[in-house]
Design a protein around this motif. Structure first.
Motif, PDB file in Angstrom:
ATOM      1  N   LEU A 131       0.826  -1.205   0.000  1.00 36.70           N
ATOM      2  CA  LEU A 131       0.000   0.000   0.000  1.00 36.70           C
ATOM      3  C   LEU A 131       0.862   1.258   0.000  1.00 36.70           C
ATOM      4  O   LEU A 131       0.552   2.242  -0.683  1.00 36.70           O
ATOM      5  CB  LEU A 131      -0.930  -0.001   1.216  1.00 36.70           C
ATOM      6  CG  LEU A 131      -2.123  -0.963   1.167  1.00 36.70           C
ATOM      7  CD1 LEU A 131      -2.891  -0.915   2.473  1.00 36.70           C
ATOM      8  CD2 LEU A 131      -3.047  -0.628   0.008  1.00 36.70           C
ATOM      9  N   VAL A 132       1.958   1.223   0.760  1.00 33.64           N
ATOM     10  CA  VAL A 132       2.859   2.376   0.791  1.00 33.64           C
ATOM     11  C   VAL A 132       3.624   2.494  -0.522  1.00 33.64           C
ATOM     12  O   VAL A 132       3.714   3.577  -1.122  1.00 33.64           O
ATOM     13  CB  VAL A 132       3.836   2.268   1.972  1.00 33.64           C
ATOM     14  CG1 VAL A 132       4.820   3.437   1.972  1.00 33.64           C
ATOM     15  CG2 VAL A 132       3.077   2.238   3.287  1.00 33.64           C
ATOM     16  N   MET A 133       4.173   1.376  -1.003  1.00 37.26           N
ATOM     17  CA  MET A 133       4.981   1.403  -2.222  1.00 37.26           C
ATOM     18  C   MET A 133       4.159   1.820  -3.438  1.00 37.26           C
ATOM     19  O   MET A 133       4.605   2.635  -4.251  1.00 37.26           O
ATOM     20  CB  MET A 133       5.595   0.024  -2.468  1.00 37.26           C
ATOM     21  CG  MET A 133       6.658  -0.361  -1.472  1.00 37.26           C
ATOM     22  SD  MET A 133       8.053   0.788  -1.510  1.00 37.26           S
ATOM     23  CE  MET A 133       8.984   0.190  -0.113  1.00 37.26           C
ATOM     24  N   PHE A 134       2.969   1.280  -3.564  1.00 31.56           N
ATOM     25  CA  PHE A 134       2.143   1.615  -4.721  1.00 31.56           C
ATOM     26  C   PHE A 134       1.733   3.083  -4.695  1.00 31.56           C
ATOM     27  O   PHE A 134       1.584   3.719  -5.736  1.00 31.56           O
ATOM     28  CB  PHE A 134       0.905   0.718  -4.757  1.00 31.56           C
ATOM     29  CG  PHE A 134       1.213  -0.729  -5.032  1.00 31.56           C
ATOM     30  CD1 PHE A 134       2.417  -1.096  -5.620  1.00 31.56           C
ATOM     31  CD2 PHE A 134       0.306  -1.727  -4.699  1.00 31.56           C
ATOM     32  CE1 PHE A 134       2.709  -2.426  -5.865  1.00 31.56           C
ATOM     33  CE2 PHE A 134       0.590  -3.059  -4.951  1.00 31.56           C
ATOM     34  CZ  PHE A 134       1.802  -3.413  -5.536  1.00 31.56           C
ATOM     35  N   GLY A 135       1.551   3.621  -3.495  1.00 31.01           N
ATOM     36  CA  GLY A 135       1.250   5.042  -3.404  1.00 31.01           C
ATOM     37  C   GLY A 135       2.400   5.900  -3.887  1.00 31.01           C
ATOM     38  O   GLY A 135       2.203   6.910  -4.576  1.00 31.01           O
ATOM     39  N   VAL A 136       3.622   5.511  -3.557  1.00 33.43           N
ATOM     40  CA  VAL A 136       4.793   6.258  -4.009  1.00 33.43           C
ATOM     41  C   VAL A 136       4.937   6.170  -5.524  1.00 33.43           C
ATOM     42  O   VAL A 136       5.248   7.159  -6.202  1.00 33.43           O
ATOM     43  CB  VAL A 136       6.066   5.725  -3.311  1.00 33.43           C
ATOM     44  CG1 VAL A 136       7.317   6.382  -3.887  1.00 33.43           C
ATOM     45  CG2 VAL A 136       5.990   5.978  -1.820  1.00 33.43           C
ATOM     46  N   ILE A 137       4.698   4.977  -6.079  1.00 29.81           N
ATOM     47  CA  ILE A 137       4.821   4.812  -7.531  1.00 29.81           C
ATOM     48  C   ILE A 137       3.814   5.701  -8.257  1.00 29.81           C
ATOM     49  O   ILE A 137       4.149   6.372  -9.242  1.00 29.81           O
ATOM     50  CB  ILE A 137       4.613   3.338  -7.913  1.00 29.81           C
ATOM     51  CG1 ILE A 137       5.733   2.475  -7.325  1.00 29.81           C
ATOM     52  CG2 ILE A 137       4.573   3.165  -9.432  1.00 29.81           C
ATOM     53  CD1 ILE A 137       5.480   0.989  -7.434  1.00 29.81           C
ATOM     54  N   SER A 138       2.578   5.724  -7.784  1.00 24.58           N
ATOM     55  CA  SER A 138       1.567   6.573  -8.415  1.00 24.58           C
ATOM     56  C   SER A 138       1.949   8.041  -8.328  1.00 24.58           C
ATOM     57  O   SER A 138       1.755   8.807  -9.277  1.00 24.58           O
ATOM     58  CB  SER A 138       0.203   6.341  -7.747  1.00 24.58           C
ATOM     59  OG  SER A 138      -0.223   5.005  -7.918  1.00 24.58           O
ATOM     60  N   ALA A 139       2.508   8.440  -7.180  1.00 28.80           N
ATOM     61  CA  ALA A 139       2.917   9.835  -7.029  1.00 28.80           C
ATOM     62  C   ALA A 139       4.049  10.186  -7.979  1.00 28.80           C
ATOM     63  O   ALA A 139       4.097  11.297  -8.518  1.00 28.80           O
ATOM     64  CB  ALA A 139       3.341  10.092  -5.581  1.00 28.80           C
ATOM     65  N   VAL A 140       4.961   9.254  -8.197  1.00 30.88           N
ATOM     66  CA  VAL A 140       6.051   9.503  -9.148  1.00 30.88           C
ATOM     67  C   VAL A 140       5.495   9.738 -10.546  1.00 30.88           C
ATOM     68  O   VAL A 140       5.950  10.620 -11.282  1.00 30.88           O
ATOM     69  CB  VAL A 140       7.042   8.319  -9.146  1.00 30.88           C
ATOM     70  CG1 VAL A 140       8.040   8.448 -10.294  1.00 30.88           C
ATOM     71  CG2 VAL A 140       7.787   8.260  -7.823  1.00 30.88           C
ATOM     72  N   GLY A 141       4.492   8.953 -10.932  1.00 27.87           N
ATOM     73  CA  GLY A 141       3.899   9.150 -12.250  1.00 27.87           C
ATOM     74  C   GLY A 141       3.213  10.493 -12.382  1.00 27.87           C
ATOM     75  O   GLY A 141       3.409  11.226 -13.355  1.00 27.87           O
ATOM     76  N   ILE A 142       2.425  10.856 -11.371  1.00 27.29           N
ATOM     77  CA  ILE A 142       1.703  12.119 -11.426  1.00 27.29           C
ATOM     78  C   ILE A 142       2.654  13.304 -11.361  1.00 27.29           C
ATOM     79  O   ILE A 142       2.366  14.372 -11.910  1.00 27.29           O
ATOM     80  CB  ILE A 142       0.666  12.167 -10.284  1.00 27.29           C
ATOM     81  CG1 ILE A 142      -0.375  11.063 -10.492  1.00 27.29           C
ATOM     82  CG2 ILE A 142      -0.010  13.522 -10.201  1.00 27.29           C
ATOM     83  CD1 ILE A 142      -1.364  10.930  -9.352  1.00 27.29           C
ATOM     84  N   SER A 143       3.809  13.149 -10.716  1.00 26.54           N
ATOM     85  CA  SER A 143       4.749  14.270 -10.594  1.00 26.54           C
ATOM     86  C   SER A 143       5.264  14.741 -11.943  1.00 26.54           C
ATOM     87  O   SER A 143       5.750  15.867 -12.063  1.00 26.54           O
ATOM     88  CB  SER A 143       5.929  13.864  -9.703  1.00 26.54           C
ATOM     89  OG  SER A 143       6.738  12.880 -10.345  1.00 26.54           O
ATOM     90  N   ASN A 144       5.177  13.905 -12.976  1.00 23.04           N
ATOM     91  CA  ASN A 144       5.611  14.333 -14.304  1.00 23.04           C
ATOM     92  C   ASN A 144       4.752  15.470 -14.852  1.00 23.04           C
ATOM     93  O   ASN A 144       5.171  16.186 -15.760  1.00 23.04           O
ATOM     94  CB  ASN A 144       5.571  13.153 -15.277  1.00 23.04           C
ATOM     95  CG  ASN A 144       6.669  12.145 -15.005  1.00 23.04           C
ATOM     96  OD1 ASN A 144       7.807  12.323 -15.431  1.00 23.04           O
ATOM     97  ND2 ASN A 144       6.338  11.093 -14.285  1.00 23.04           N
ATOM     98  N   LEU A 145       3.561  15.638 -14.290  1.00 20.93           N
ATOM     99  CA  LEU A 145       2.673  16.687 -14.784  1.00 20.93           C
ATOM    100  C   LEU A 145       3.142  18.083 -14.400  1.00 20.93           C
ATOM    101  O   LEU A 145       2.588  19.078 -14.885  1.00 20.93           O
ATOM    102  CB  LEU A 145       1.257  16.465 -14.261  1.00 20.93           C
ATOM    103  CG  LEU A 145       0.576  15.169 -14.704  1.00 20.93           C
ATOM    104  CD1 LEU A 145      -0.805  15.056 -14.085  1.00 20.93           C
ATOM    105  CD2 LEU A 145       0.484  15.094 -16.217  1.00 20.93           C
ATOM    106  N   GLN A 146       4.138  18.197 -13.538  1.00 22.16           N
ATOM    107  CA  GLN A 146       4.646  19.510 -13.172  1.00 22.16           C
ATOM    108  C   GLN A 146       5.288  20.218 -14.359  1.00 22.16           C
ATOM    109  O   GLN A 146       5.448  21.441 -14.352  1.00 22.16           O
ATOM    110  CB  GLN A 146       5.671  19.391 -12.036  1.00 22.16           C
ATOM    111  CG  GLN A 146       6.921  18.613 -12.412  1.00 22.16           C
ATOM    112  CD  GLN A 146       7.874  18.440 -11.255  1.00 22.16           C
ATOM    113  OE1 GLN A 146       8.335  19.427 -10.693  1.00 22.16           O
ATOM    114  NE2 GLN A 146       8.151  17.197 -10.879  1.00 22.16           N
ATOM    115  N   TYR A 147       5.641  19.468 -15.401  1.00 24.83           N
ATOM    116  CA  TYR A 147       6.254  20.062 -16.581  1.00 24.83           C
ATOM    117  C   TYR A 147       5.230  20.414 -17.651  1.00 24.83           C
ATOM    118  O   TYR A 147       5.585  20.955 -18.695  1.00 24.83           O
ATOM    119  CB  TYR A 147       7.293  19.096 -17.170  1.00 24.83           C
ATOM    120  CG  TYR A 147       8.296  18.643 -16.147  1.00 24.83           C
ATOM    121  CD1 TYR A 147       9.260  19.509 -15.665  1.00 24.83           C
ATOM    122  CD2 TYR A 147       8.251  17.343 -15.632  1.00 24.83           C
ATOM    123  CE1 TYR A 147      10.165  19.103 -14.705  1.00 24.83           C
ATOM    124  CE2 TYR A 147       9.150  16.928 -14.676  1.00 24.83           C
ATOM    125  CZ  TYR A 147      10.115  17.817 -14.214  1.00 24.83           C
ATOM    126  OH  TYR A 147      10.995  17.411 -13.256  1.00 24.83           O
TER     127      TYR A 147
END
Length: 611
Positions: free
Chosen positions: A443-459
Motif C-alpha cells: 500500500l505504501v509502495m504503490f502510493g509512491v509509484i503513483s505519485a512519481v507518475g503524477i509528478s511528471n505533470l509539473q512540466y
C-alpha cells in the motif's frame, strides 16, 4: 577519513549524510555531485560501504518479495501443484536465482540504472488463459489432496508437461522483445513520448493494484496498519534522526559515529518489527488457529510446510523440468504480456532516473534495457520459472523512500537473489512473512509509484484544456476499460482463440490502456511543445559536466566502447553508446527527449523529484 566510515563531519547541508572519501560531496572518481542528486543519501555513481550494500540489497529483495513469491503461487493451481508445496518452493527458488542473474545483467550491460529484475504479473494472465484451455486443464484427481502422490511419475508428468509448455512459449515470445530492444525500435519511439505519456503509464502501474494490496492488507488490518505506520514513521518523520553506531576507521580506529538508519532502512526495519509482532501473537495464540477465521494468515506458522520440506541447498539449472514445448496460442498470449511489460519498463526507466538524480535515459540505454529484459525472459524460460522477468516498479518506489540510488546496492541485491535461489531452505523462509505485512508494505509502495507518475505533470501546462483531457481521459479509461473487460470477457469473442487472448490481455492491463491513449492523444491533438511539457521536461543548459555524467551512468563498464571494442562497426548498433567529437560517450544528441526547436537547438535535461 576512510570511505567506509560514516561520521558527523560527513553531513551535508540538507541533513543527509554522505559517505564519500573526502567528505566534500564528491562521487567515485572525484566528479562533483550535481544538484539533481543533492537530496540523495547515495547517488547512482556512489559506492556505499560493502556492509551497507548488503543490508540495502536485502531491503530491495524484501520489497520485491511479494511479486517474486506471488507469481509461482498464483500459477501453482493451474500447474496442478496446489497440493505440492515442495515443488512450489522449487519454483520460488528458481525465480529467485534467475532474477539475480537478470538483475546483474541489467545493471552491468542493460540500462544500467538501479532497477531490480524479477517475475512479471504481465505474463500471468496469458499463462492462466493458456492453462485454462481444455487440453491443459488439471485432472480432477490432482485437485484432491487425498489422491495426490507427489512422488509418483504420473503426477510429476502432469505438472511438468504444463510448465514445459510455459517454458517454450515464454522463450519464443522473448525473442520478440529482444528484437524490439536491440533493433532500436523502442529508442525510435521515445522521441514521441512525453510527460503526458509517461504520467498515466507509471500511475496506472500501481493504481489498479489497490484491490490486491487491499485484500492482502485486509487479512489483518491491525498488522497492516502497524507496518504502514512504521514505514511512514521511519521514512518521513525520523528520516533526519541520527543514531550513534560503532564504526572502524584507519585514523580513529573504533569510535562512535552518527548514522541516519531510519532513512536508509525504513522498509527493512518495518518488516522485521512487524514480523516479530506477528511471531509474538502466534506464539501466544492471540491469532486464530482456524484457517477460516479472520486473521489466520497473519500467523507466522501458516507456511511452515514449505520451510520444513525445502532442501538446504539446491542449484537450479536450465531444462530441469525437461525439453520445452511450444504452442501458437500461448505465444500470442505471452507476446501481449511482453508489450505491456515493455511499456511499463520504459516508464520505470524514466522514473528511476528521476529518483536517483541521473540524466534521462538516452535511446541506446533504453534499447539495451529492453533487449536485456528480453534476454532475461529467455533465461527465465530456459530455467523453467513458468514466467518471464521485468523491471520492478516496487523497487523504484523503494528508491523514492530510502533516497539511496547507488547501483552497487542493486548489484548486492542481485547477489542476494542468487544466494536465495541456491539455498532453498533460506529462500523458502522468506515465504513465511505474513500476508498482511506484505499487503501493508505494498500500500505504501504503490502510493509512491503513483505519485512519481503524477509528478511528471509539473512540466505540463495543466491550465490547458487539451492536457487536462489527455491525462484525465487516459487515467479514467485505464481504470474503466480493464474493469469492464474482466467482468464481460464473453463480449470480446472473435472466434479466433489466439486473437481473443491478445485482445483480452491488452485491454485488461491498465498501464497499457492508459499509456497507449496518452501516447496517441498527445501526438495527434494539436499542441505546442511548451503546452505539452516537452520543453520544461527537458530544457536545461547543455554542459560538459552532464555529458560526462551521462557517460558514466549509461556507458558500458570496464572501458568497453572507450578503451576496448571501439571499432567503427559497433557505433552503428542502436544499443551501442555513441562517441561525440570530443571522445565522450553518450553525447548530448543521445539525450534528446523532444524535437528540435525552431532555432535548431536540441533539448535534454535532468529532472529532480524530492519525495
Amino acid at each position: 577519513m576512510n570511505s567506509a566510515v560514516i561520521s558527523c563531519e560527513s553531513l551535508r547541508d540538507d541533513g543527509v549524510f554522505s559517505s564519500h572519501a573526502d567528505g566534500q560531496g564528491e562521487s567515485k572518481g572525484g566528479q562533483p555531485k550535481d544538484a539533481s542528486s543533492s537530496h540523495l543519501a547515495y547517488g547512482i555513481l556512489d559506492n556505499p560501504p560493502w556492509y551497507l550494500c548488503i543490508f540495502l540489497g536485502i531491503q530491495h529483495f524484501l520489497t520485491a518479495l511479494g511479486g517474486l513469491v506471488g507469481v509461482p503461487l498464483i500459477l501453482a493451481k493451474d500447474l496442478c501443484l496446489q497440493h505440492d508445496p515442495l515443488t512450489q518452493s522449487y519454483l520460488i527458488s528458481t525465480i529467485f536465482f534467475v532474477s539475480g542473474i537478470c538483475t546483474l545483467l541489467q545493471v552491468f550491460f542493460g540500462v544500467r540504472l538501479p532497477i531490480l529484475q524479477g517475475g512479471t504479473f504481465a505474463f500471468v494472465a496469458p499463462s492462466l488463459a493458456m492453462l485454462s484451455l481444455p487440453a491443459w486443464k488439471c485432472p480432477e484427481w490432482t485437485l484432491n489432496a487425498s489422491q495426490v502422490n507427489t512422488s509418483s511419475p504420473e503426477f510429476i508428468e502432469e505438472w511438468q508437461k504444463r510448465i514445459r509448455e510455459l517454458q517454450g512459449t515464454v522463450m519464443v515470445a522473448s525473442c520478440v522483445q529482444m528484437l524490439v530492444g536491440f533493433s532500436g525500435i523502442i529508442g525510435f519511439l521515445m522521441r514521441y513520448i512525453g510527460p503526458l505519456t509517461i504520467a498515466p503509464t507509471i500511475s496506472l502501474v500501481a493504481l489498479p493494484l489497490f484491490e490486491s494490496a487491499g485484500n492482502d492488507a485486509g487479512i489483518h488490518w491491525g498488522v497492516s496498519a502497524l507496518t504502514i505506520f512504521l514505514i511512514v514513521l521511519f521514512s518521513q518523520y525520523l528520516k533526519n534522526v541520527f543514531v550513534p553506531v560503532p564504526v572502524y576507521g584507519r585514523g580513529k580506529k573504533c569510535h562512535m559515529a552518527k548514522f541516519n538508519v531510519f532513512q536508509v532502512f525504513p522498509v527493512l526495519l518495518a518488516l522485521c518489527l512487524s514480523w516479530f509482532f506477528c511471531f509474538a501473537l502466534t506464539v501466544t495464540n492471540a491469532l486464530p488457529k482456524s484457517p477460516t477465521a479472520y486473521g489466520y494468515m497473519a500467523r507466522t506458522d501458516t507456511k511452515g510446510s514449505v520451510l520444513s520440506q525445502a532442501p538446504w541447498f539446491r542449484f537450479p539449472y536450465p531444462g530441469q523440468w525437461g525439453l520445452p514445448t511450444v504452442s501458437l496460442a500461448g505465444v500470442f498470449g505471452i507476446i501481449a504480456g511482453v508489450i505491456s511489460s515493455m511499456v511499463e519498463s520504459v516508464g520505470d526507466y524514466h522514473a528511476c532516473a528521476r529518483l536517483v538524480g541521473a540524466p534521462p535515459p538516452p535511446k541506446h540505454a533504453i534499447n539495451r534495457g529492453i533487449g536485456i529484459e528480453g534476454l532475461g525472459c529467455l533465461l527465465a524460460g530456459a530455467w523453467g520459472t513458468g514466467n518471464g522477468t521485468t523491471s520492478y516498479s516496487e523497487n523504484v518506489g523503494a528508491l523514492g523512500i530510502t533516497r539511496v540510488g547507488s547501483r552497487m546496492v542493486i548489484v548486492a541485491a542481485g547477489c542476494v537473489l542468487l544466494l536465495m535461489g541456491m539455498f532453498g531452505k533460506i529462500g523458502a523462509a522468506f515465504a513465511t512473512i505474513p500476508t498482511p505485512v506484505i499487503g501493508g508494505m505494498f500500500l505504501v509502495m504503490f502510493g509512491v509509484i503513483s505519485a512519481v507518475g503524477i509528478s511528471n505533470l509539473q512540466y505540463v501546462d495543466m491550465n490547458s484544456s487539451r492536457n487536462l483531457f489527455v491525462f484525465g481521459f487516459s487515467i479514467y479509461c485505464g481504470l474503466a476499460i480493464p474493469n469492464w473487460v474482466n467482468e464481460n470477457p464473453e463480449k470480446l469473442q472473435t472466434g479466433i482463440l489466439q486473437l481473443d487472448q491478445v485482445i483480452q490481455v491488452l485491454l485488461t492491463t491498465g498501464m497499457f490502456v492508459g499509456g497507449f491513449l496518452g501516447f496517441f492523444l498527445d501526438n495527434t491533438i494539436p499542441g505546442t511543445p511548451e503546452e505539452r511539457g516537452l520543453l520544461a521536461w527537458s530544457q536545461i543548459q547543455e554542459d560538459s559536466e552532464e555529458t560526462v555524467k551521462a557517460s558514466k551512468v549509461y556507458g558500458f563498464p570496464w572501458g568497453i566502447g572507450t578503451k576496448f571494442c571501439t571499432s567503427s562497426c559497433t557505433r552503428v548498433l542502436p544499443f551501442w553508446p555513441r562517441l561525440d567529437p570530443r571522445g565522450d560517450k553518450t553525447g548530448v544528441n543521445q539525450l534528446t527527449q523532444c524535437p528540435q526547436t525552431s532555432s535548431g537547438k536540441k533539448l535534454w535535461g535532468v529532472t529532480e523529484t524530492k519525495m
